[in-house]
Motif scaffolding. Structure first.
Motif, PDB file in Angstrom:
ATOM      1  N   CYS A  24      -4.528  23.867   6.177  1.00 11.05           N
ATOM      2  CA  CYS A  24      -4.274  24.626   7.403  1.00 11.05           C
ATOM      3  C   CYS A  24      -5.555  25.310   7.911  1.00 11.05           C
ATOM      4  O   CYS A  24      -6.454  25.656   7.159  1.00 11.05           O
ATOM      5  N   PRO A  26      -6.555  28.243   9.380  1.00 10.47           N
ATOM      6  CA  PRO A  26      -7.095  29.552   8.971  1.00 10.47           C
ATOM      7  C   PRO A  26      -7.684  29.535   7.563  1.00 10.47           C
ATOM      8  O   PRO A  26      -8.501  30.395   7.231  1.00 10.47           O
ATOM      9  N   CYS A  49       1.703  32.733   5.505  1.00 11.98           N
ATOM     10  CA  CYS A  49       0.454  31.995   5.742  1.00 11.98           C
ATOM     11  C   CYS A  49      -0.611  32.484   4.779  1.00 11.98           C
ATOM     12  O   CYS A  49      -1.367  31.708   4.187  1.00 11.98           O
ATOM     13  N   TYR A  52       0.174  31.300   1.199  1.00 17.12           N
ATOM     14  CA  TYR A  52      -0.140  29.864   1.035  1.00 17.12           C
ATOM     15  C   TYR A  52      -1.642  29.662   0.842  1.00 17.12           C
ATOM     16  O   TYR A  52      -2.093  28.948  -0.064  1.00 17.12           O
ATOM     17  N   THR A 106      -2.794  32.743  13.155  1.00 16.07           N
ATOM     18  CA  THR A 106      -1.979  31.677  12.572  1.00 16.07           C
ATOM     19  C   THR A 106      -1.215  30.965  13.692  1.00 16.07           C
ATOM     20  O   THR A 106      -1.280  31.359  14.867  1.00 16.07           O
ATOM     21  N   CYS A 107      -0.455  29.938  13.293  1.00 15.22           N
ATOM     22  CA  CYS A 107       0.267  29.137  14.296  1.00 15.22           C
ATOM     23  C   CYS A 107       1.190  30.006  15.161  1.00 15.22           C
ATOM     24  O   CYS A 107       1.254  29.835  16.386  1.00 15.22           O
ATOM     25  N   SER A 140      -3.089  25.887  13.566  1.00 14.05           N
ATOM     26  CA  SER A 140      -3.171  24.732  12.664  1.00 14.05           C
ATOM     27  C   SER A 140      -2.668  23.451  13.312  1.00 14.05           C
ATOM     28  O   SER A 140      -2.998  22.375  12.859  1.00 14.05           O
TER      29      SER A 140
END
Ligand code: SF4
Length: 459
Positions: A24, A26, A49, A52, A106-107, A140
């Motif tokens: 991803c 970031p 996020c 992860y 993030t997304c 992402s």
């Protein structure tokens, strides 16, 4: 009565990825922020996020990796995340006393269109004494971890180096933008510059922060990293060297420094193998007016000797190479010079440049050889089964494929989370090529021994 949802199977399958060959966006930005002295990464978005990304980085580096989160809940997703970002920034500043906060979106934050720039303008107005804050947009769904890495490098330079109308004070250092390489690679690059007696500004430098020593007590922020003051000095450096093969030039930090501050920029592929490393050392020789220092010339000589000694074990073998596109180009170049055919070069990135770059570094591949972009591991397996490779080179994600095909996997790049020492894999320069070469030959020899009915002891 409800109508059953009917999805066209092909279009659904094409839009999904199965065991992605990318990470991803970031995550790449967090690598970079961890390479700036006193910096703390803060993800603007949901808690998961950050968890992860921390999991991935900790399993590879085996180090504590703090990544803050602005911790979106349902209300922030609907009304925007300004209050969360402000609270998150104040918490991070209070708890870590950072010299820089690096924010990556993030997304979710990108999807709702959070205007982080204006949030940060308001924050600076209200807290003028807060440490510098750098922000990069890292959705992402429109990039990979490599995009996040390069975006963060460019964002740091863009937001911390002087504005275009403020020339940097000239000095003798050279900027080096190495790309997403290992801490061992970064330490080795610093050694090379020191041996050339060439002052260096390395961005990022996570050689200590992500591969540090033991502590007797916990450090909230590990020692090491590129000082923020050095980033501001990059505008006055005598040159920039940046390693990449497939990025769009206008989007790189090196190009920004050239356009904005007239710092000459040398762009070359990752120096993996002799040919690519020769190109790098040639630039260092021209910048310093000195020949390659004798210890490095000796390493080159030993490497050629090793190539001669072991070529009979590798000549004509076929390899699958996957991972970040720049790494794939560097490895393909190395493989071609040791007599291994990079029969399948694959990346989860979409660059449009990979095939051209592979053709330049490994021109003598057979007609059936493939270069594929934007693929996942299911695609890679499909191609690999048809091409019948002898070995695989890439990160740990390829283990399942290697197991299915019953061929060796040489682990390189990121992530390596089923072996110890991922941070200390050396890929670059003559020394890195030596280590890759020895490991590669030994993987092949071990496979031969395993398959031998008599168990050879001299190979
Ligand atoms: S939601 Fe987006 S930013 Fe968050 S972990 Fe998933 S891919 Fe990464």
């Amino acid at each position: 009565m409800t109508t059953p949802l009917s999805l066209p199977v092909e279009s659904h399958a094409a839009a999904s990825s199965r065991n992605a060959c990318k990470l991803c966006t970031p995550l790449g930005a967090c690598f970079v922020f961890r390479g700036v002295e006193g910096a703390v990464p803060l993800l603007h978005g949901s808690q998961g996020c950050s968890t992860y990304i921390r999991r991935y980085m900790i399993s590879h580096f085996r180090e504590p990796v703090d990544i803050a989160s602005s911790n979106f809940a349902e209300a922030s997703a609907i009304f925007g995340g300004q209050q969360n970002l402000r609270a998150g920034l104040l918490n991070v500043i209070r708890q870590y006393a950072p010299r820089l906060v690096g924010i990556a979106t993030t997304c979710l934050a990108e999807t709702i269109g959070d205007d982080v720039r204006s949030y940060l303008r308001d924050f600076r107005r209200d807290f003028p004494d807060a440490p510098p804050v750098v922000h990069v947009a890292t959705p992402s769904y429109s990039g990979t971890h490599v995009c996040g890495f390069h975006e963060a490098v460019r964002g740091i330079v863009d937001q911390l180096a002087p504005a275009a109308d403020t020339p940097g004070a000239p000095h003798d250092a050279v900027n080096l933008l190495p790309g997403m390489v290992s801490p061992a690679d970064l330490r080795y690059l610093k050694e090379i510059f020191a041996d050339f007696r060439l002052p260096l500004i390395l961005l990022p430098d996570y050689s200590d922060t992500l591969d540090g020593q033991t502590w007797t007590e916990y450090h909230r922020i590990p020692d090491g990293g590129t000082p923020v003051a050095d980033v501001t000095r990059m505008a006055g450096s005598r040159a920039t060297i940046q390693f990449h093969s497939v990025r769009a030039e206008p989007a790189t930090a090196g190009r920004l420094l050239q356009d904005r501050h007239a710092v000459p920029c040398h762009t070359l592929g990752l120096p993996i193998g002799i040919r690519q490393t020769d190109a790098f050392f040639k630039i260092l020789e021209s910048l310093t007016g000195r020949p390659t220092p004798p210890p490095h010339a000796a390493e080159r000589g030993r490497l050629i000797d090793a190539y001669v000694d072991a070529h009979k074990h590798l000549l004509g073998l076929k390899a699958v190479v996957y991972g970040e596109a720049d790494l794939v180009v560097g490895l393909a170049s190395f493989l071609a010079e040791v007599g291994v055919v990079p029969i399948l070069c694959a990346t989860g990135e979409k660059t449009s440049h990979l095939a051209r770059q592979i053709a330049a570094v490994a021109p003598q591949r057979p007609a059936e050889a493939r270069v594929v972009e934007g693929v996942d591991f299911l695609d890679i397996e499909t191609h690999a089964r048809a091409l019948k490779p002898d070995l695989i080179i890439g990160a740990s994600k390829g283990y399942a494929l290697a197991r299915k095909l019953d061929i060796p996997l040489l682990r390189v790049g990121f992530p390596v989370h089923d072996r110890i020492g991922g941070a200390r894999i050396l890929h670059m320069g003559y020394r890195g090529a030596q280590q890759l070469f020895d490991s590669l030959v030994n993987e092949i020899l071990e496979k031969k021994q395993q398959e031998s009915p008599v168990g050879y002891t001299y190979l």
